[in-house]
Design a protein around this motif. Sequence first.
Motif, PDB file in Angstrom:
ATOM      1  N   ARG A   1       3.320   0.092  -3.485  1.00 22.66           N
ATOM      2  CA  ARG A   1       2.217   0.613  -4.297  1.00 22.66           C
ATOM      3  C   ARG A   1       2.599   0.633  -5.775  1.00 22.66           C
ATOM      4  O   ARG A   1       1.812   0.236  -6.647  1.00 22.66           O
ATOM      5  CB  ARG A   1       1.843   2.012  -3.817  1.00 22.66           C
ATOM      6  CG  ARG A   1       0.738   2.671  -4.634  1.00 22.66           C
ATOM      7  CD  ARG A   1       0.324   3.985  -4.008  1.00 22.66           C
ATOM      8  NE  ARG A   1      -0.665   4.691  -4.816  1.00 22.66           N
ATOM      9  CZ  ARG A   1      -1.259   5.830  -4.451  1.00 22.66           C
ATOM     10  NH1 ARG A   1      -0.961   6.385  -3.288  1.00 22.66           N
ATOM     11  NH2 ARG A   1      -2.142   6.408  -5.248  1.00 22.66           N
TER      12      ARG A   1
ATOM     13  N   ASP B   1      -4.858   3.144   2.079  1.00 21.34           N
ATOM     14  CA  ASP B   1      -4.863   2.245   0.932  1.00 21.34           C
ATOM     15  C   ASP B   1      -5.604   2.926  -0.217  1.00 21.34           C
ATOM     16  O   ASP B   1      -6.823   3.044  -0.198  1.00 21.34           O
ATOM     17  CB  ASP B   1      -5.542   0.925   1.324  1.00 21.34           C
ATOM     18  CG  ASP B   1      -5.654  -0.062   0.179  1.00 21.34           C
ATOM     19  OD1 ASP B   1      -5.290   0.291  -0.959  1.00 21.34           O
ATOM     20  OD2 ASP B   1      -6.103  -1.185   0.427  1.00 21.34           O
ATOM     21  N   ASP B   2      -4.832   3.374  -1.213  1.00 18.20           N
ATOM     22  CA  ASP B   2      -5.418   4.026  -2.379  1.00 18.20           C
ATOM     23  C   ASP B   2      -5.305   3.157  -3.624  1.00 18.20           C
ATOM     24  O   ASP B   2      -5.380   3.660  -4.755  1.00 18.20           O
ATOM     25  CB  ASP B   2      -4.727   5.374  -2.631  1.00 18.20           C
ATOM     26  CG  ASP B   2      -4.962   6.362  -1.496  1.00 18.20           C
ATOM     27  OD1 ASP B   2      -6.104   6.413  -0.999  1.00 18.20           O
ATOM     28  OD2 ASP B   2      -4.009   7.067  -1.102  1.00 18.20           O
TER      29      ASP B   2
ATOM     30  N   THR C   1       0.810  -1.224   0.000  1.00 18.60           N
ATOM     31  CA  THR C   1       0.000   0.000   0.000  1.00 18.60           C
ATOM     32  C   THR C   1       0.841   1.271   0.000  1.00 18.60           C
ATOM     33  O   THR C   1       0.338   2.342  -0.339  1.00 18.60           O
ATOM     34  CB  THR C   1      -0.938   0.040   1.222  1.00 18.60           C
ATOM     35  OG1 THR C   1      -0.153  -0.052   2.422  1.00 18.60           O
ATOM     36  CG2 THR C   1      -1.932  -1.114   1.175  1.00 18.60           C
TER      37      THR C   1
ATOM     38  N   TYR D   1       4.765   9.453  -4.316  1.00 17.04           N
ATOM     39  CA  TYR D   1       4.335   8.730  -3.110  1.00 17.04           C
ATOM     40  C   TYR D   1       5.470   8.532  -2.101  1.00 17.04           C
ATOM     41  O   TYR D   1       5.323   7.776  -1.140  1.00 17.04           O
ATOM     42  CB  TYR D   1       3.727   7.351  -3.422  1.00 17.04           C
ATOM     43  CG  TYR D   1       2.734   7.304  -4.543  1.00 17.04           C
ATOM     44  CD1 TYR D   1       1.799   8.318  -4.737  1.00 17.04           C
ATOM     45  CD2 TYR D   1       2.719   6.229  -5.430  1.00 17.04           C
ATOM     46  CE1 TYR D   1       0.887   8.261  -5.771  1.00 17.04           C
ATOM     47  CE2 TYR D   1       1.811   6.172  -6.477  1.00 17.04           C
ATOM     48  CZ  TYR D   1       0.905   7.188  -6.645  1.00 17.04           C
ATOM     49  OH  TYR D   1      -0.003   7.132  -7.676  1.00 17.04           O
TER      50      TYR D   1
END
Length: 319
Positions: A14, A37-38, A9, A163
């Motif tokens: 990710r 959590d995207d 995540t 990120y």
Amino acid sequence: MNILVLGGTQFVGRHIVEAFLVAGHTVSILTRGKSADDLPAQVERLQGDRNQGPEGLSALTGRQWDACVDVSGYTPAQVRASAELLRDRVRQYVFISTVSVYAEAGRHPVREDDPLLPPAAEDVTEVTGETYGPLKVTCEAIVQEVYGGNCAILRPQIVAGPYDHTARYPYWVDRAGRGGEMLAPGDGTDHVQVIDARDQARFTVKVVEEHISGVFNLAGPRLSWSEFLTVLGAAQPRWLPHETLQAHGLGHRELPLYLPEHSEQGGLMDVSPQRALSAGLVHTSPSVTAADTRAWSQNAGLSYALTPEREQEILSAVP
């Protein structure tokens, strides 16, 4: 292919999950369910806690996957539990390690066959700056012991890209984006080297798709600091010698990524990715990594150890 990602995540994980999805594979992740959590809805979420040993991995029982990518293995206890439980449930185990496993971090360049740090004992569970590398050495050995030729060990350098909540690489793109006179470490001739998280992710997919085994350093293009700041668009760098930085209490927290060329860890900015390049690693242009990271980080709410006020105070104090 059906892929299991342990973690998945955050940042590196990710990107790996997204790369497998883009390549058309089905992905399950195992997490504790405590992080944001995207990820896309089609990712299967499994919950477990590797710190609880086999009992914490009950969500994996009775299941099969083509490969497991271990992004979240930091201690031998965690990796021993997952590696052994999945021994007959996956065809390949890919372990995300680190260049911090190398014993001679001042060597130029750092290659996969260089000596490693003494391994940590399997009962060590505390991850610190001192234990991180030795713990990863032990984790690598466990994976190789359990899977033999059906595993790959990936040793990324500092990872960069969108990120990245570690705020190491983003500090520089955000600082350059702010403009004005900018404190720059050294004299511009030292080097900086990172790996774009998306390049690491795509290489991980290739390793799984082609069932590639072995140990691979993952490092990007090596730039001088002068070249790096030019890529970032820093218009007014003010170069301060290493001794001046030390005199003002500036270290790796305030100036992340900076390692003087001939320091004890200078080789970590001279990591050879040749083996991975020969196996299919493809580099993103440093300018693209910088631009994409800046597009994300400027709205990410990151905080940095070196504040604008402190930077200006130091620049004003140095003749």
